[in-house]
Design an enzyme around this catalytic site. Structure first.
Site, mmCIF file in Angstrom:
data_model
loop_
_atom_site.group_PDB
_atom_site.id
_atom_site.type_symbol
_atom_site.label_atom_id
_atom_site.label_comp_id
_atom_site.label_asym_id
_atom_site.label_seq_id
_atom_site.Cartn_x
_atom_site.Cartn_y
_atom_site.Cartn_z
ATOM 1 N N GLY A 1 29.536 71.837 -4.447
ATOM 2 C CA GLY A 1 30.888 71.303 -4.480
ATOM 3 C C GLY A 1 30.990 69.959 -3.794
ATOM 4 O O GLY A 1 29.988 69.266 -3.580
ATOM 5 N N GLN A 2 32.206 69.597 -3.428
ATOM 6 C CA GLN A 2 32.484 68.320 -2.775
ATOM 7 C C GLN A 2 33.617 68.515 -1.782
ATOM 8 O O GLN A 2 34.618 69.180 -2.092
ATOM 9 C CB GLN A 2 32.874 67.276 -3.827
ATOM 10 C CG GLN A 2 33.362 65.951 -3.283
ATOM 11 C CD GLN A 2 32.221 65.065 -2.777
ATOM 12 O OE1 GLN A 2 31.321 65.526 -2.092
ATOM 13 N NE2 GLN A 2 32.269 63.796 -3.123
ATOM 14 N N THR A 3 33.460 67.952 -0.583
ATOM 15 C CA THR A 3 34.489 68.030 0.452
ATOM 16 C C THR A 3 34.812 66.620 0.929
ATOM 17 O O THR A 3 33.906 65.857 1.278
ATOM 18 C CB THR A 3 34.008 68.886 1.642
ATOM 19 O OG1 THR A 3 33.633 70.179 1.170
ATOM 20 C CG2 THR A 3 35.122 69.047 2.667
ATOM 21 N N MET B 1 43.110 71.872 -24.155
ATOM 22 C CA MET B 1 43.350 73.261 -23.797
ATOM 23 C C MET B 1 42.701 73.561 -22.441
ATOM 24 O O MET B 1 42.217 72.678 -21.760
ATOM 25 C CB MET B 1 42.817 74.183 -24.902
ATOM 26 C CG MET B 1 43.699 74.201 -26.151
ATOM 27 S SD MET B 1 45.411 74.708 -25.805
ATOM 28 C CE MET B 1 45.160 76.385 -25.226
ATOM 29 N N ASP B 2 42.678 74.836 -22.068
ATOM 30 C CA ASP B 2 42.289 75.220 -20.715
ATOM 31 C C ASP B 2 40.833 74.897 -20.378
ATOM 32 O O ASP B 2 40.520 74.602 -19.232
ATOM 33 C CB ASP B 2 42.537 76.721 -20.525
ATOM 34 C CG ASP B 2 43.981 77.090 -20.784
ATOM 35 O OD1 ASP B 2 44.856 76.516 -20.117
ATOM 36 O OD2 ASP B 2 44.242 77.931 -21.659
ATOM 37 N N CYS C 1 50.465 74.438 -8.437
ATOM 38 C CA CYS C 1 50.357 73.762 -9.732
ATOM 39 C C CYS C 1 51.552 72.881 -10.054
ATOM 40 O O CYS C 1 51.559 72.214 -11.094
ATOM 41 C CB CYS C 1 50.156 74.803 -10.833
ATOM 42 S SG CYS C 1 48.500 75.521 -10.825
ATOM 43 N N ASP D 1 40.040 72.752 -11.861
ATOM 44 C CA ASP D 1 41.432 72.799 -11.419
ATOM 45 C C ASP D 1 41.456 72.737 -9.898
ATOM 46 O O ASP D 1 40.561 73.256 -9.231
ATOM 47 C CB ASP D 1 42.111 74.089 -11.891
ATOM 48 C CG ASP D 1 43.581 73.888 -12.213
ATOM 49 O OD1 ASP D 1 44.215 73.049 -11.535
ATOM 50 O OD2 ASP D 1 44.110 74.562 -13.117
ATOM 51 N N ASP E 1 46.461 80.305 -20.125
ATOM 52 C CA ASP E 1 47.036 80.780 -18.869
ATOM 53 C C ASP E 1 48.245 79.918 -18.528
ATOM 54 O O ASP E 1 48.335 78.756 -18.902
ATOM 55 C CB ASP E 1 46.012 80.831 -17.731
ATOM 56 C CG ASP E 1 45.518 79.461 -17.291
ATOM 57 O OD1 ASP E 1 45.505 78.539 -18.119
ATOM 58 O OD2 ASP E 1 45.130 79.325 -16.122
ATOM 59 N N LYS F 1 50.975 69.006 -10.788
ATOM 60 C CA LYS F 1 50.453 68.439 -12.031
ATOM 61 C C LYS F 1 51.326 67.295 -12.535
ATOM 62 O O LYS F 1 52.547 67.310 -12.367
ATOM 63 C CB LYS F 1 50.368 69.524 -13.113
ATOM 64 C CG LYS F 1 49.247 70.525 -12.904
ATOM 65 C CD LYS F 1 49.069 71.407 -14.120
ATOM 66 C CE LYS F 1 47.871 72.331 -13.976
ATOM 67 N NZ LYS F 1 47.650 73.141 -15.191
#
EC number: 2.7.9.3
Length: 393
Positions: free
Chosen positions: A168-170, A69-70, A42, A93, A273, A45
């Site tokens: 998802g995505q790859t 916010m989260d 992280c 994330d 978090d 960021k």
């Protein structure tokens, strides 16, 4: 974790894994995943002040204090069987590697994206999408092995959390990347919005601080940097660094799911978090989102013992003592109405999850132009050691 009679119960199956051995995976003996990125976990960021400035130029929902916010919390057109509204709570994330083992990196990636949902008191995720980048800087074998291991770790950990990866995505990228999108559809009673803090609330943190220092030291142990050679070498031995790294790795992959489930029974008023902005950065973000005009005062901070020692040797290079050191898949910072509720939460979390948590501060009324959060000048550092035979030493 698994469900039993509607309750979340702890489950450790799949959490323990042998020490990373690249040769067994068909990789070179010296292989380590963190060699393929310069920004770990992280800490990749965008710095909080820059991000806030960028967001000011983007139109967001007028009057919404929880934007930024989260999680995104959106009221749906659909209702439950009693006619009450339903809400879609979603978050995304992703980050670059912070550990040497790609499977462990996948676990941490899953724990990190789910943690945003957990910060709203939601302990059941309906679906997860996986976001993945395979490294173009690796050769074909390394790329195939690492990508597969990261995917396995991510999927296994999502299943451990009682959910499934449904898409998802790859893509290809010089630096490997892992993360996802987590979504739940819930009634109002199934979540705790992050805007309910009040003066007098007690703050609890569920994981120690110091992950960024831990992962950097681990990499420097194999590939010494100038700062390691000048300020750490000869003052911290390899055993200390390995102990710190292992404790931090266990913490990063630990799900905040039980911490979320217990928020309801102990009257939590809201949470966030702790990740890339550091505990003080996230506390300020939480404070600014409140309906009441409040300031979060942090007066005690739990930190990994090795991270405290290393930070002192490096002159607090990563701002751990200032509250701004980046954390990866960190703990929940939760507000409770009374000390009794906070202590009851800490006690039950330890009894059910086997992990400690700490009272770290309080919420006060914000006066004038005071900050939304601050570190008390004489705050206490609680040094947390390694876990041996399920006891903190």
């Amino acid at each position: 974790m698994s469900e039993k009679e509607g309750k979340v119960i702890p489950e450790t199956n799949g959490m323990k894994r042998p020490r990373f051995d690249p040769v067994k995976l068909g990789l070179p003996e010296e292989f380590t995943l963190t060699d393929y990125t310069r920004l770990k976990g992280c800490s990749c960021k965008v710095p909080q002040p820059e991000l806030l400035a960028l967001l000011q130029s983007v139109s967001t929902t007028p009057g919404r204090r929880d934007v930024g916010m989260d999680c995104s919390i959106v009221k749906l057109q659909h209702k439950d069987e009693t006619g009450k509204p339903l809400y879609m709570v979603s978050t995304t994330d992703f980050f670059f590697p912070s550990v040497e083992d790609p499977y462990l990196q996948g676990q941490i990636g899953a724990a990190n994206v789910l943690s945003d949902l957990y910060s709203t008191g939601i302990d059941r995720c309906d679906t997860v999408l996986m976001l993945l980048a395979a490294s173009t800087d690796m050769d074909k074998t390394e790329r195939e092995v690492c990508t597969q291991e990261m995917m396995k770790g991510f999927v296994d950990h999502v299943r451990l959390a009682g959910s499934d990866v449904t898409g998802g995505q790859t893509v290809m990228n010089p630096w490997p990347l892992i993360g996802g999108i987590a979504t739940s559809v819930v009634a109002e009673s199934q979540m705790i919005r992050p805007t309910g803090l009040q003066p007098g609330d007690i703050l609890v943190l569920t994981k120690p601080l110091g992950c960024q220092i831990a992962v950097n030291l681990k990499q420097w142990l194999r590939r010494p940097s100038p700062i390691f050679e000048e300020q750490i070498q000869g003052k911290m031995d390899s055993e200390e660094i390995e102990e710190l790294y292992n404790a931090a790795a266990d913490g990063m992959k630990r799900l905040n799911r039980m911490a979320a489930a217990l928020m309801h029974s102990h009257g939590a008023h809201g949470a966030t978090d702790v990740t890339g902005f550091g505990i003080l950065g996230h506390a300020k973000n939480l404070g600014s989102a409140q309906k009441a005009d409040v300031c979060l005062v942090l007066d005690s901070l739990p930190m990994y013992r090795g991270a405290v020692k290393a930070s002192k040797l490096m002159g607090d290079k990563y701002r751990l003592f200032e509250g701004y050191a980046a954390e990866t898949s960190g703990g929940l910072l939760v507000a409770f109405g009374t000390r009794e509720e906070a202590e009851g939460y800490i006690r039950e979390l330890y009894e059910t999850d086997g992990e400690p948590a700490w009272v770290v501060g309080r919420v006060v009324r914000r006066e004038g132009s005071a900050p939304y959060a601050l570190l008390q000048k004489d705050y206490k550092i609680i040094e947390v050691g390694a876990k041996v035979n399920d006891k903190i030493i």
